[in-house]
Scaffold this motif. Structure first.
Motif, mmCIF file in Angstrom:
data_model
loop_
_atom_site.group_PDB
_atom_site.id
_atom_site.type_symbol
_atom_site.label_atom_id
_atom_site.label_comp_id
_atom_site.label_asym_id
_atom_site.label_seq_id
_atom_site.Cartn_x
_atom_site.Cartn_y
_atom_site.Cartn_z
ATOM 1 N N GLU A 36 0.863 -1.189 0.000
ATOM 2 C CA GLU A 36 0.000 0.000 0.000
ATOM 3 C C GLU A 36 0.899 1.239 0.000
ATOM 4 N N ALA A 37 0.714 2.097 -1.004
ATOM 5 C CA ALA A 37 1.553 3.288 -1.114
ATOM 6 C C ALA A 37 0.873 4.496 -0.482
ATOM 7 N N PHE A 38 1.638 5.226 0.321
ATOM 8 C CA PHE A 38 1.193 6.465 0.965
ATOM 9 C C PHE A 38 1.994 7.624 0.381
ATOM 10 N N ILE A 39 1.324 8.662 -0.072
ATOM 11 C CA ILE A 39 1.996 9.903 -0.461
ATOM 12 C C ILE A 39 1.344 11.039 0.320
ATOM 13 N N VAL A 40 2.143 11.754 1.101
ATOM 14 C CA VAL A 40 1.585 12.865 1.889
ATOM 15 C C VAL A 40 1.543 14.124 1.029
ATOM 16 N N ILE A 41 0.360 14.698 0.933
ATOM 17 C CA ILE A 41 0.154 15.922 0.140
ATOM 18 C C ILE A 41 0.279 17.153 1.032
ATOM 19 N N GLU A 42 -0.226 17.061 2.245
ATOM 20 C CA GLU A 42 -0.144 18.198 3.179
ATOM 21 C C GLU A 42 -0.173 17.673 4.607
ATOM 22 N N GLY A 43 0.677 18.251 5.456
ATOM 23 C CA GLY A 43 0.703 17.845 6.860
ATOM 24 C C GLY A 43 1.802 16.845 7.145
ATOM 25 N N GLU A 44 1.787 16.315 8.358
ATOM 26 C CA GLU A 44 2.788 15.313 8.736
ATOM 27 C C GLU A 44 2.110 14.054 9.257
ATOM 28 N N LEU A 45 2.419 12.958 8.611
ATOM 29 C CA LEU A 45 1.828 11.669 8.965
ATOM 30 C C LEU A 45 2.869 10.812 9.645
ATOM 31 N N ARG A 46 2.441 10.117 10.685
ATOM 32 C CA ARG A 46 3.312 9.112 11.290
ATOM 33 C C ARG A 46 2.682 7.751 11.021
ATOM 34 N N ILE A 47 3.475 6.802 10.594
ATOM 35 C CA ILE A 47 2.967 5.433 10.470
ATOM 36 C C ILE A 47 3.740 4.589 11.471
#
Lengths: 121, 121
Positions: free
Chosen positions: A51-62
């Motif tokens: 599963e691919a994640f691309i962050v467009i805005e903000g900060e994500l933690r996985i």
């Protein structure tokens, strides 16, 4: 117009609810989905697919069982098939997911956080 | 660190040559490739697969035999399988492509503009 660009900014402006992925494009049997997320999600894995994640805005933690990755805008990460993960965002994050058609957001975990699938915007 | 974010900005900074896609991630049998493009490419199609374009910086035009699409930063388009297309950029564009592993950049056209495949960065 037969050929229309798909604008992420315009698509994100069309909804405000969180954790409900919306399909914006398909490529073969894969889908591009956008989603707004904040706070905790549930631990889950996808037994049959990366599963691919691309962050467009903000900060994500996985979170992973043995580590963590932090993604800012313009950063991506591919969670391998079968690997347990839990997304988290302190503040709202705009995110694009790419994965095969039909993959539920909660993967093998199911439960009340499971979103409707194949919802286009 | 086991889990590393993939930064598009950092990856784009690692090369300057144009029309030479670089793989930055894989998802199942698909690849995320970044490429810098400017001026004309060749007419071609991909007989076996759709091809996703996401513009990261600049303005890309994709010509079709019966139309055109213009993509700015944060816009995307999926060129359907078998549809002839020709990318063009007046000024340099930073672009991400998503497609199955092994798809040549010139598709069915071949020729001198064909780039090495599966080059990671």
């Amino acid at each position: 117009m037969k050929y229309q660009p798909i604008s992420l900014v315009q698509k994100f402006a069309l909804f405000s609810e969180r954790w409900q992925p919306k399909v914006i494009a398909e490529m073969n049997d894969y889908q591009f989905k956008i989603v707004k997320v904040m706070r905790d999600f549930v631990w889950h894995s996808h037994p049959d697919t990366d599963e691919a994640f691309i962050v467009i805005e903000g900060e994500l933690r996985i979170d992973f069982r043995d580590g963590v990755v932090r993604l800012g805008a313009g950063e991506m990460f591919v969670v391998p098939k079968g690997v347990e993960h839990k997304p988290f965002a302190e503040r709202e994050v705009k995110l694009m997911l790419i994965e095969p058609r039909g993959v539920p957001n909660t993967g093998d975990a199911g439960g009340e956080r499971t979103a409707a699938n194949d919802v286009w915007i």
